[in-house]
Design a protein around this motif. Structure first.
Motif, PDB file in Angstrom:
ATOM      1  N   ALA B   3      73.404  22.797  62.453  1.00  0.00           N
ATOM      2  CA  ALA B   3      74.152  23.229  61.271  1.00  0.00           C
ATOM      3  C   ALA B   3      74.826  24.581  61.457  1.00  0.00           C
ATOM      4  CB  ALA B   3      73.210  23.269  60.064  1.00  0.00           C
ATOM      5  N   TYR B   4      74.161  25.476  62.176  1.00  0.00           N
ATOM      6  CA  TYR B   4      74.666  26.854  62.247  1.00  0.00           C
ATOM      7  C   TYR B   4      74.774  27.341  63.688  1.00  0.00           C
ATOM      8  CZ  TYR B   4      73.555  27.239  57.252  1.00  0.00           C
ATOM      9  OH  TYR B   4      73.494  27.059  55.900  1.00  0.00           O
ATOM     10  N   SER B   5      75.796  28.123  63.926  1.00  0.00           N
ATOM     11  CA  SER B   5      75.832  28.935  65.137  1.00  0.00           C
ATOM     12  C   SER B   5      75.081  30.226  64.852  1.00  0.00           C
ATOM     13  CB  SER B   5      77.284  29.263  65.520  1.00  0.00           C
ATOM     14  OG  SER B   5      77.991  28.081  65.793  1.00  0.00           O
ATOM     15  N   LEU B   6      74.359  30.682  65.859  1.00  0.00           N
ATOM     16  CA  LEU B   6      73.518  31.874  65.680  1.00  0.00           C
ATOM     17  C   LEU B   6      73.756  32.830  66.846  1.00  0.00           C
ATOM     18  CD1 LEU B   6      70.225  29.875  64.916  1.00  0.00           C
ATOM     19  CD2 LEU B   6      71.729  30.941  63.215  1.00  0.00           C
ATOM     20  N   TRP B   7      74.162  34.044  66.522  1.00  0.00           N
ATOM     21  CA  TRP B   7      74.395  35.036  67.566  1.00  0.00           C
ATOM     22  C   TRP B   7      73.612  36.314  67.261  1.00  0.00           C
ATOM     23  CZ3 TRP B   7      78.897  32.517  65.575  1.00  0.00           C
ATOM     24  CH2 TRP B   7      79.518  31.643  66.479  1.00  0.00           C
ATOM     25  N   VAL B   8      73.111  36.939  68.309  1.00  0.00           N
ATOM     26  CA  VAL B   8      72.503  38.266  68.200  1.00  0.00           C
ATOM     27  C   VAL B   8      73.523  39.255  68.746  1.00  0.00           C
ATOM     28  CG1 VAL B   8      70.543  39.728  68.833  1.00  0.00           C
ATOM     29  CG2 VAL B   8      70.226  37.248  68.597  1.00  0.00           C
ATOM     30  N   MET B   9      73.941  40.180  67.913  1.00  0.00           N
ATOM     31  CA  MET B   9      75.034  41.090  68.266  1.00  0.00           C
ATOM     32  C   MET B   9      74.489  42.513  68.434  1.00  0.00           C
ATOM     33  SD  MET B   9      77.473  38.793  67.913  1.00  0.00           S
ATOM     34  CE  MET B   9      78.942  39.792  68.105  1.00  0.00           C
ATOM     35  N   GLU B  10      74.543  43.022  69.646  1.00  0.00           N
ATOM     36  CA  GLU B  10      74.117  44.404  69.889  1.00  0.00           C
ATOM     37  C   GLU B  10      75.199  45.361  69.402  1.00  0.00           C
ATOM     38  OE1 GLU B  10      73.377  45.192  74.020  1.00  0.00           O
ATOM     39  OE2 GLU B  10      72.886  47.304  73.672  1.00  0.00           O
ATOM     40  N   LEU B 266      66.420  34.381  78.021  1.00  0.00           N
ATOM     41  CA  LEU B 266      66.071  33.110  77.384  1.00  0.00           C
ATOM     42  C   LEU B 266      67.290  32.315  76.929  1.00  0.00           C
ATOM     43  CD1 LEU B 266      63.232  34.509  75.072  1.00  0.00           C
ATOM     44  CD2 LEU B 266      62.917  33.191  77.177  1.00  0.00           C
ATOM     45  N   PHE B 267      68.383  33.036  76.639  1.00  0.00           N
ATOM     46  CA  PHE B 267      69.548  32.382  76.049  1.00  0.00           C
ATOM     47  C   PHE B 267      70.819  32.866  76.750  1.00  0.00           C
ATOM     48  CE2 PHE B 267      66.332  32.967  72.734  1.00  0.00           C
ATOM     49  CZ  PHE B 267      66.085  31.645  72.402  1.00  0.00           C
ATOM     50  N   PRO B 268      71.904  32.067  76.665  1.00  0.00           N
ATOM     51  CA  PRO B 268      73.159  32.528  77.272  1.00  0.00           C
ATOM     52  C   PRO B 268      73.674  33.788  76.576  1.00  0.00           C
ATOM     53  CG  PRO B 268      73.356  30.276  76.382  1.00  0.00           C
ATOM     54  CD  PRO B 268      72.006  30.764  76.030  1.00  0.00           C
ATOM     55  N   SER B 269      74.270  34.662  77.364  1.00  0.00           N
ATOM     56  CA  SER B 269      74.780  35.891  76.769  1.00  0.00           C
ATOM     57  C   SER B 269      75.910  36.431  77.629  1.00  0.00           C
ATOM     58  CB  SER B 269      73.666  36.939  76.653  1.00  0.00           C
ATOM     59  OG  SER B 269      73.285  37.404  77.931  1.00  0.00           O
ATOM     60  N   ARG B 270      76.585  37.422  77.089  1.00  0.00           N
ATOM     61  CA  ARG B 270      77.593  38.136  77.876  1.00  0.00           C
ATOM     62  C   ARG B 270      77.634  39.595  77.410  1.00  0.00           C
ATOM     63  NH1 ARG B 270      82.606  39.145  75.119  1.00  0.00           N
ATOM     64  NH2 ARG B 270      82.867  37.804  73.289  1.00  0.00           N
ATOM     65  N   ILE B 271      78.181  40.431  78.292  1.00  0.00           N
ATOM     66  CA  ILE B 271      78.360  41.843  77.960  1.00  0.00           C
ATOM     67  C   ILE B 271      79.833  42.064  77.623  1.00  0.00           C
ATOM     68  CG2 ILE B 271      78.239  44.206  78.845  1.00  0.00           C
ATOM     69  CD1 ILE B 271      75.504  43.143  78.548  1.00  0.00           C
ATOM     70  N   THR B 272      80.084  42.735  76.521  1.00  0.00           N
ATOM     71  CA  THR B 272      81.465  42.992  76.121  1.00  0.00           C
ATOM     72  C   THR B 272      82.030  44.181  76.907  1.00  0.00           C
ATOM     73  OG1 THR B 272      80.921  44.609  74.409  1.00  0.00           O
ATOM     74  CG2 THR B 272      80.835  42.280  73.778  1.00  0.00           C
ATOM     75  N   LYS B 273      83.329  44.407  76.750  1.00  0.00           N
ATOM     76  CA  LYS B 273      83.955  45.552  77.428  1.00  0.00           C
ATOM     77  C   LYS B 273      83.306  46.868  76.996  1.00  0.00           C
ATOM     78  CE  LYS B 273      88.459  43.519  78.246  1.00  0.00           C
ATOM     79  NZ  LYS B 273      89.781  43.292  77.685  1.00  0.00           N
ATOM     80  N   THR B 279      74.268  37.591  72.412  1.00  0.00           N
ATOM     81  CA  THR B 279      73.387  36.501  72.829  1.00  0.00           C
ATOM     82  C   THR B 279      73.604  35.316  71.898  1.00  0.00           C
ATOM     83  OG1 THR B 279      71.775  38.134  73.584  1.00  0.00           O
ATOM     84  CG2 THR B 279      70.992  35.874  73.313  1.00  0.00           C
ATOM     85  N   GLU B 280      73.814  34.174  72.512  1.00  0.00           N
ATOM     86  CA  GLU B 280      74.117  32.965  71.730  1.00  0.00           C
ATOM     87  C   GLU B 280      72.866  32.095  71.659  1.00  0.00           C
ATOM     88  OE1 GLU B 280      78.258  31.218  71.814  1.00  0.00           O
ATOM     89  OE2 GLU B 280      77.191  29.892  73.166  1.00  0.00           O
ATOM     90  N   LEU B 281      72.299  32.009  70.477  1.00  0.00           N
ATOM     91  CA  LEU B 281      71.057  31.255  70.318  1.00  0.00           C
ATOM     92  C   LEU B 281      71.328  29.774  70.083  1.00  0.00           C
ATOM     93  CD1 LEU B 281      69.197  33.697  67.875  1.00  0.00           C
ATOM     94  CD2 LEU B 281      69.066  33.642  70.379  1.00  0.00           C
ATOM     95  N   GLY B 286      80.631  21.329  66.993  1.00  0.00           N
ATOM     96  CA  GLY B 286      82.072  21.588  67.002  1.00  0.00           C
ATOM     97  C   GLY B 286      82.457  23.036  67.236  1.00  0.00           C
ATOM     98  N   GLU B 287      81.479  23.929  67.301  1.00  0.00           N
ATOM     99  CA  GLU B 287      81.772  25.358  67.486  1.00  0.00           C
ATOM    100  C   GLU B 287      81.931  25.690  68.976  1.00  0.00           C
ATOM    101  OE1 GLU B 287      81.610  27.752  64.783  1.00  0.00           O
ATOM    102  OE2 GLU B 287      82.396  29.232  66.216  1.00  0.00           O
ATOM    103  N   LYS B 288      82.845  26.605  69.256  1.00  0.00           N
ATOM    104  CA  LYS B 288      83.103  27.000  70.627  1.00  0.00           C
ATOM    105  C   LYS B 288      82.167  28.142  71.041  1.00  0.00           C
ATOM    106  CE  LYS B 288      86.695  29.318  72.281  1.00  0.00           C
ATOM    107  NZ  LYS B 288      88.035  29.869  72.197  1.00  0.00           N
ATOM    108  N   SER B 289      81.703  28.096  72.270  1.00  0.00           N
ATOM    109  CA  SER B 289      80.835  29.173  72.750  1.00  0.00           C
ATOM    110  C   SER B 289      81.591  30.501  72.768  1.00  0.00           C
ATOM    111  CB  SER B 289      80.333  28.859  74.165  1.00  0.00           C
ATOM    112  OG  SER B 289      79.649  29.978  74.687  1.00  0.00           O
ATOM    113  N   GLN B 290      80.870  31.554  72.443  1.00  0.00           N
ATOM    114  CA  GLN B 290      81.464  32.890  72.480  1.00  0.00           C
ATOM    115  C   GLN B 290      80.956  33.699  73.670  1.00  0.00           C
ATOM    116  OE1 GLN B 290      83.830  33.867  70.511  1.00  0.00           O
ATOM    117  NE2 GLN B 290      83.781  32.166  69.054  1.00  0.00           N
ATOM    118  N   VAL B 291      80.212  33.049  74.530  1.00  0.00           N
ATOM    119  CA  VAL B 291      79.679  33.791  75.688  1.00  0.00           C
ATOM    120  C   VAL B 291      80.081  33.164  77.027  1.00  0.00           C
ATOM    121  CG1 VAL B 291      77.718  34.665  74.377  1.00  0.00           C
ATOM    122  CG2 VAL B 291      77.464  32.553  75.693  1.00  0.00           C
ATOM    123  N   HIS B 292      80.756  32.037  76.996  1.00  0.00           N
ATOM    124  CA  HIS B 292      81.197  31.409  78.253  1.00  0.00           C
ATOM    125  C   HIS B 292      82.713  31.501  78.380  1.00  0.00           C
ATOM    126  CE1 HIS B 292      77.232  30.099  79.171  1.00  0.00           C
ATOM    127  NE2 HIS B 292      77.145  29.336  78.096  1.00  0.00           N
TER     128      HIS B 292
END
Lengths: 140, 292
Positions: B3-10, B266-273, B279-281, B286-292
């Motif tokens: 149902a939901y996309s879940l992200w942990v945002m530093e 534990l989960f896919p993640s990326r470092i921003t500029k 971190t994408e939990l 239908g949602e697009k990944s924000q870390v790949h």
């Protein structure tokens, strides 16, 4: 760096600053409860009684303060804060009219922030021992 | 379904935080990175957050210079990394009233904020105590309380009394009284929207800081070890940890401490500029990944 006389002023006046901040916090807390419709908010809440008592103590402390030239601005801001917070406090004696309390309270709080900026040794938030960070130099 | 996309945002971090603050009893055991994060929940036509971080204008200089907090970035920049703005956020769940969780409410002008009434009323009670009790006030910014008055008057502050189900579809609030703070709460997302969900997530605020709080030092022989700081009791923290872990079927990776750096393992993640981790939990259907 501050001179010795100003350092003494800082030590002597921290209590007054902390007390005024506490009074502002007590009032703000009651206002948010009142605005949120909490049954706990009333003109007879113990926090309000304590705030009035603390305000009297803060005024005594403030009048005893002898600011140096370096501390003059700080002292002026504290005096303005005290006047505004006192005005907010007086408004709680009748009906709980949020606007009439909030406007001077906000102005008083802003003056406390300016006072904190004007001289080292006065913090608006107690970060010490808070869970968010560790004072540099103690962590190693 | 998801149902939901879940992200942990530093949004900031302390590079060297003493382990003793995070895990009870770990004195003289060195330091680790402590990221500051908030959570984004997106789906079912809703955009929500768990906590909002702190206001750099009010706290940033002191925290940076005295307490070693580094790399603070504003919500507009942090959320922009996943294509949303602060104005898009409609709901915010405040786990507790410490300034680093509640201190940035003014940046979210369209959000309704949920907070336990006990968190407010007990702080007010604390304020009525004599000065020698001031330790009980630590972490609280009176300015946040003033901002909360505005929220309440605008009808954007919902004071919750205990547990509340389906605040959003599949999203529940759970009281954790007398734990880290007087009126802490944690947020559960039942990501299949089922009543007895098999895909639950818990966003625990500061009820846990690290994986060790949830499983001890030896994952093969798990135990609960409370965090290093409780306004309430360590007992209550441990019992709430049991409740949280049970609610995710025992899978502690689904109990998400926002200060846990090792979520990246534990989960896919990326470092921003800007050097911040996303971190994408989970990804909603239908949602697009924000870390790949």
């Amino acid at each position: 760096m501050v001179d010795d006389a100003t350092a003494t002023y800082i030590v002597d006046n921290q209590r007054c600053f902390e007390d005024l901040k506490q009074v502002a916090s007590q009032l703000a807390g009651l206002l948010v409860l009142a605005a949120a419709g909490s049954k706990e908010a009333s003109p007879h809440h113990p926090a309000l009684l304590r705030a009035r008592e603390l305000y009297r103590e803060a005024m005594d402390e403030m009048h005893r303060g002898r600011p140096t030239e370096r501390a003059r601005k700080h002292h002026e801001h504290v005096a303005k804060a005290a006047a505004m917070i006192g005005a907010a406090l007086r408004q709680t004696e009748g009906a709980f009219d949020l606007d009439r309390i909030l406007i001077p309270l906000r102005a008083g709080y802003a003056e406390l922030e300016r006072a904190a900026d004007a001289l080292p040794g006065f913090e608006m938030v107690s970060y010490e021992r808070a869970c968010c960070g560790q004072r540099l130099g103690q962590s190693k | 379904m998801t149902a939901y996309s879940l992200w942990v945002m530093e949004f900031a971090a302390v590079p060297n935080y003493p382990q003793s603050g995070l895990i009870y009893g770990m004195h003289n055991q060195g330091t680790r990175k402590l990221p500051y994060c908030y959570i984004v929940i997106k789906g079912q036509g809703h955009l929500a957050m768990v906590d909002v971080g702190y206001n750099h204008k009010a706290h940033g200089e002191v925290l940076a210079n005295t307490y070693g907090v580094r790399g603070w970035h504003p919500p507009r920049e942090v959320l922009g990394e996943i294509g949303i703005t602060p104005e898009d956020i409609g709901t915010v769940f405040i786990t507790h009233a410490h300034f680093d969780h509640m201190g940035n409410i003014e940046d979210f002008p369209n959000a309704t904020f949920y907070l336990q009434e006990r968190e407010l009323s007990k702080w007010v009670w604390t304020m009525s105590l004599p000065r020698r009790f001031r330790w009980l006030m630590l972490g609280i910014d009176p300015a946040d309380i003033l901002r909360a008055v505005d929220l309440a008057r605008q009808g954007r502050l919902v004071c919750v009394d205990g547990d509340r189900e389906n605040v959003l579809p599949g999203v529940d609030l759970h009281a954790a009284f007398d734990t880290h703070t007087w009126g802490s709460m944690y947020v559960t997302v039942r990501n299949d929207l089922a009543t007895n969900s098999e895909s639950s997530w818990v966003f625990c605020g500061d009820l846990a800081y690290t994986q060790e709080n949830l499983r001890g030092h030896d994952p093969k022989d798990p135990e609960y070890i409370p965090i290093g700081f409780a306004m309430g009791s360590q007992f209550n923290l441990i019992m709430k940890t049991e409740e949280m872990v049970k609610s995710v079927g025992g899978d502690i990776t689904h109990v998400v401490p926002p200060h846990e750096e090792r979520l990246k393992d534990l989960f896919p993640s990326r470092i921003t500029k800007a050097g911040l981790r996303i971190t994408e939990l989970a990804l909603a259907d239908g949602e697009k990944s924000q870390v790949h």
